[in-house]
Design an enzyme around this catalytic site. Structure first.
Site, mmCIF file in Angstrom:
data_model
loop_
_atom_site.group_PDB
_atom_site.id
_atom_site.type_symbol
_atom_site.label_atom_id
_atom_site.label_comp_id
_atom_site.label_asym_id
_atom_site.label_seq_id
_atom_site.Cartn_x
_atom_site.Cartn_y
_atom_site.Cartn_z
ATOM 1 N N GLY A 88 -7.078 -20.667 -9.738
ATOM 2 C CA GLY A 88 -6.182 -19.766 -9.148
ATOM 3 C C GLY A 88 -5.423 -19.142 -10.416
ATOM 4 N N ARG A 89 -5.326 -19.860 -11.468
ATOM 5 C CA ARG A 89 -4.756 -19.431 -12.887
ATOM 6 C C ARG A 89 -5.502 -19.553 -14.099
ATOM 7 N NH1 ARG A 89 -0.317 -24.194 -13.754
ATOM 8 N NH2 ARG A 89 -1.468 -25.605 -12.516
ATOM 9 N N LYS A 109 -5.785 -20.534 -19.477
ATOM 10 C CA LYS A 109 -5.125 -21.118 -18.235
ATOM 11 C C LYS A 109 -3.603 -20.274 -18.137
ATOM 12 C CE LYS A 109 -3.502 -25.737 -16.555
ATOM 13 N NZ LYS A 109 -3.743 -27.043 -16.660
ATOM 14 N N ASP A 121 0.822 -17.006 -8.797
ATOM 15 C CA ASP A 121 0.866 -15.665 -9.427
ATOM 16 C C ASP A 121 -0.050 -15.649 -10.745
ATOM 17 O OD1 ASP A 121 2.019 -17.807 -11.188
ATOM 18 O OD2 ASP A 121 3.983 -16.645 -11.393
ATOM 19 N N ARG A 172 -7.983 -23.815 -23.265
ATOM 20 C CA ARG A 172 -8.432 -25.217 -23.237
ATOM 21 C C ARG A 172 -9.770 -25.335 -23.211
ATOM 22 N NH1 ARG A 172 -6.981 -28.198 -17.700
ATOM 23 N NH2 ARG A 172 -8.314 -26.904 -16.410
ATOM 24 N N ARG A 179 -15.521 -30.667 -11.432
ATOM 25 C CA ARG A 179 -14.754 -31.766 -10.971
ATOM 26 C C ARG A 179 -15.367 -32.243 -9.610
ATOM 27 N NH1 ARG A 179 -9.782 -28.824 -11.805
ATOM 28 N NH2 ARG A 179 -10.293 -27.215 -13.386
ATOM 29 N N ASP A 244 -9.818 -32.811 -7.111
ATOM 30 C CA ASP A 244 -10.096 -31.486 -8.045
ATOM 31 C C ASP A 244 -9.697 -31.612 -9.455
ATOM 32 O OD1 ASP A 244 -7.451 -31.476 -6.520
ATOM 33 O OD2 ASP A 244 -7.175 -29.750 -7.884
ATOM 34 N N ASP A 254 -6.455 -31.683 -16.386
ATOM 35 C CA ASP A 254 -5.086 -31.114 -15.727
ATOM 36 C C ASP A 254 -4.008 -31.847 -16.073
ATOM 37 O OD1 ASP A 254 -6.382 -28.819 -15.085
ATOM 38 O OD2 ASP A 254 -6.584 -29.222 -12.988
#
Ligand code: AMP
Ligand code: MG
Length: 472
Positions: A88-89, A109, A121, A172, A179, A244, A254
């Site tokens: 999502g980002r 990221k 966002d 990254r 995942r 995830d 993450d």
């Protein structure tokens, strides 16, 4: 000279809806604030910073050969299945085969909205970007499998969180971003063909010796069974072990509300959103098994003979606690200077940990100072340590070189949470000196570095960081 990256994008070549093509969304005024020359060398990228880096690592300029995309995945968040998550980002620029022959993803990221952003966002603020940069690189230096940080860029834009905060993008690098949730999404949707394609892809990329879906399950189990005890041995708490966030390649991935413990207590939780303590320090092995069971459930959906597959998968998953326990014992025995591990050493380790928990001993400093006068000073009642220490010393008598083993197994430096927070506060004000100092000291965590002994100090009561927050 301009930058050439030799991309070879195997994931982008998969067909069947594994991702959504998506360019990064440009930012207003990109400024490069960190670049990792050490990692750049491995990737075959220029070691020196080039003027165009700010634009490239902000996503304003897509380098030749990149095929930017957002990956689809789902996952269990705090035990609840969420049918669609996905990048999502984050945006995968592509893959590079490094000088060591290893294929790695290069991902931005915080690079803007994607088809999977839902209400978000698509951005990140500087704090979590620098936290992930410092902590992931520290993990690498500690010898623990992890994604890495290649660059950080300030965007010149603000993002709205608990106020207006400076925006940033992290570059990254990972062995892959597959995942457990990458498999769950196709299993849940009944898209068996995609499940098969992804399974073969993961085998080819990470575990070429593995045979079939159950071979993949076994390989992931083994990798995760090495990873979680490695976290435990340095007092690391991931904070969001959702499916995830469980890497198929067995890397730590993450870094959200993660933190290293100061004072040892098995129930330690930092994440502000982990109200029930699901992802507390001592729960991490159990959660890793739970996550592997979710991978098993997903992989089974592609098997012809379901009944036989369930039986085999059950056996694979059920063997995981014992694998982790053995690795845990090996690591903690090494921390005590014991190389020739015996079953009864587990009681010796457990006894020390119990005393540490009761006596509010600092995890890192206690282990690092074992064998010196300083160890007993870590305990509110030093006598509690002395009682334990006699048995330990007797145990070491037949060990060849316990001091060297203990030194190599007990870091002097970890990214202490209050130092990470202080580093972020300074960077927000434009002062990157603490960031560079932390990175530099943490790149040699097993060296004493006397000039930096203040970074070994436990936080004062005012410095203690009671909670950490998600990277969102
Ligand atoms: P994480 O907690 O970082 O593992 O993220 C969980 C999910 O939320 C992933 O699908 C992320 O891509 C998504 N997500 C997190 N933060 C944002 C954001 N600021 N904008 C869009 N999606 C986000
Ligand atoms: Mg995640």
């Amino acid at each position: 000279m301009s930058m050439q990256i030799s991309f070879d994008n195997s994931f982008a070549r998969l067909t069947g809806g594994f991702y959504a093509r998506q360019d990064p969304v440009p930012v207003r005024e990109p400024k490069l604030v960190a670049y990792n020359s050490d990692l750049a060398r491995v990737l075959g990228l220029p070691e020196k910073e080039l003027p165009e880096f700010a634009e490239i690592f902000a996503g304003n300029r897509v380098p030749d050969g990149a095929e930017p995309l957002a990956q689809l995945y789902s996952g269990h968040q705090f035990g609840q299945y969420n049918p669609q998550l996905g990048d999502g980002r984050a945006i995968l620029l592509g893959e590079v085969v490094g000088e060591d022959g290893i294929r790695r993803d290069i991902q931005l990221k915080g690079s803007g909205r994607t088809a999977f952003s839902r209400m978000g966002d698509g951005r990140a603020w500087l704090g979590p970007v620098l936290r992930e940069y410092v902590v992931s690189e520290a993990m690498h230096a500690l010898g623990i499998p992890t994604t890495r940080a290649l660059a950080a860029v300030e965007t010149g834009e603000v993002v709205l969180r608990d106020g207006m905060l400076p925006g940033a993008v992290l570059t990254r690098v990972a062995k892959s971003h597959l995942r457990v949730g990458s498999f769950q999404v196709y299993a849940a949707r009944g898209e068996t063909e995609n499940l098969k394609i992804l399974t073969q892809y993961a085998i080819d990329r990470h575990y070429p010796e593995a045979e079939g879906p159950m071979g993949l399950l076994r390989a992931v189990r083994d990798a995760q069974s090495r990873l979680i005890p490695a976290w435990m041995a340095v007092g690391f708490i991931h904070g969001v072990m959702n499916t995830d966030n469980a890497s198929i390649a067995g890397e730590t991935i993450d870094y959200g509300p993660c933190a290293f413990m100061d004072v040892y207590h098995p129930n330690t939780v930092f994440s502000s959103i982990d109200q029930m303590g699901r992802y507390a320090y001592a729960n991490q092995p159990d959660i890793a098994v739970w996550n592997l069971a979710q991978l098993a459930t997903a992989l089974i959906q592609q098997m012809e003979d379901r009944e036989a597959a369930v039986e085999e998968a059950t056996e694979i998953v059920h063997a995981m606690p014992e694998l982790m326990r053995q690795e845990w014992l090996r690591r903690f025995a090494a921390k005590l200077g014991i190389s020739d591990v015996r079953e009864e050493d587990a009681a010796l380790v457990a006894d020390l940990l119990t005393r540490m928990a009761h006596q509010q001993a600092d995890f890192t400093n206690t282990f690092r100072s074992l064998g010196t006068d300083k160890a007993r000073d870590q305990f509110t009642d030093p006598g509690a340590f002395d009682q334990w220490s006699d048995g330990w010393k007797a145990r070491l008598e037949c060990e060849p070189d316990p001091e060297a083993l203990a030194r190599a197994s007990n870091p002097a430096f970890i990214p202490r949470n209050h130092r990470v927070e202080q580093m972020i506060e300074a960077a927000v004000k434009g002062d990157y000196a603490p960031f560079h100092r932390l990175n530099s000291v943490l790149s040699n965590p097993y060296d004493d570095q006397p000039d930096h002994s203040d970074l070994r100090r436990v936080p004062t009561p005012e410095e203690v960081v009671p909670a950490t927050f998600c990277g969102t």
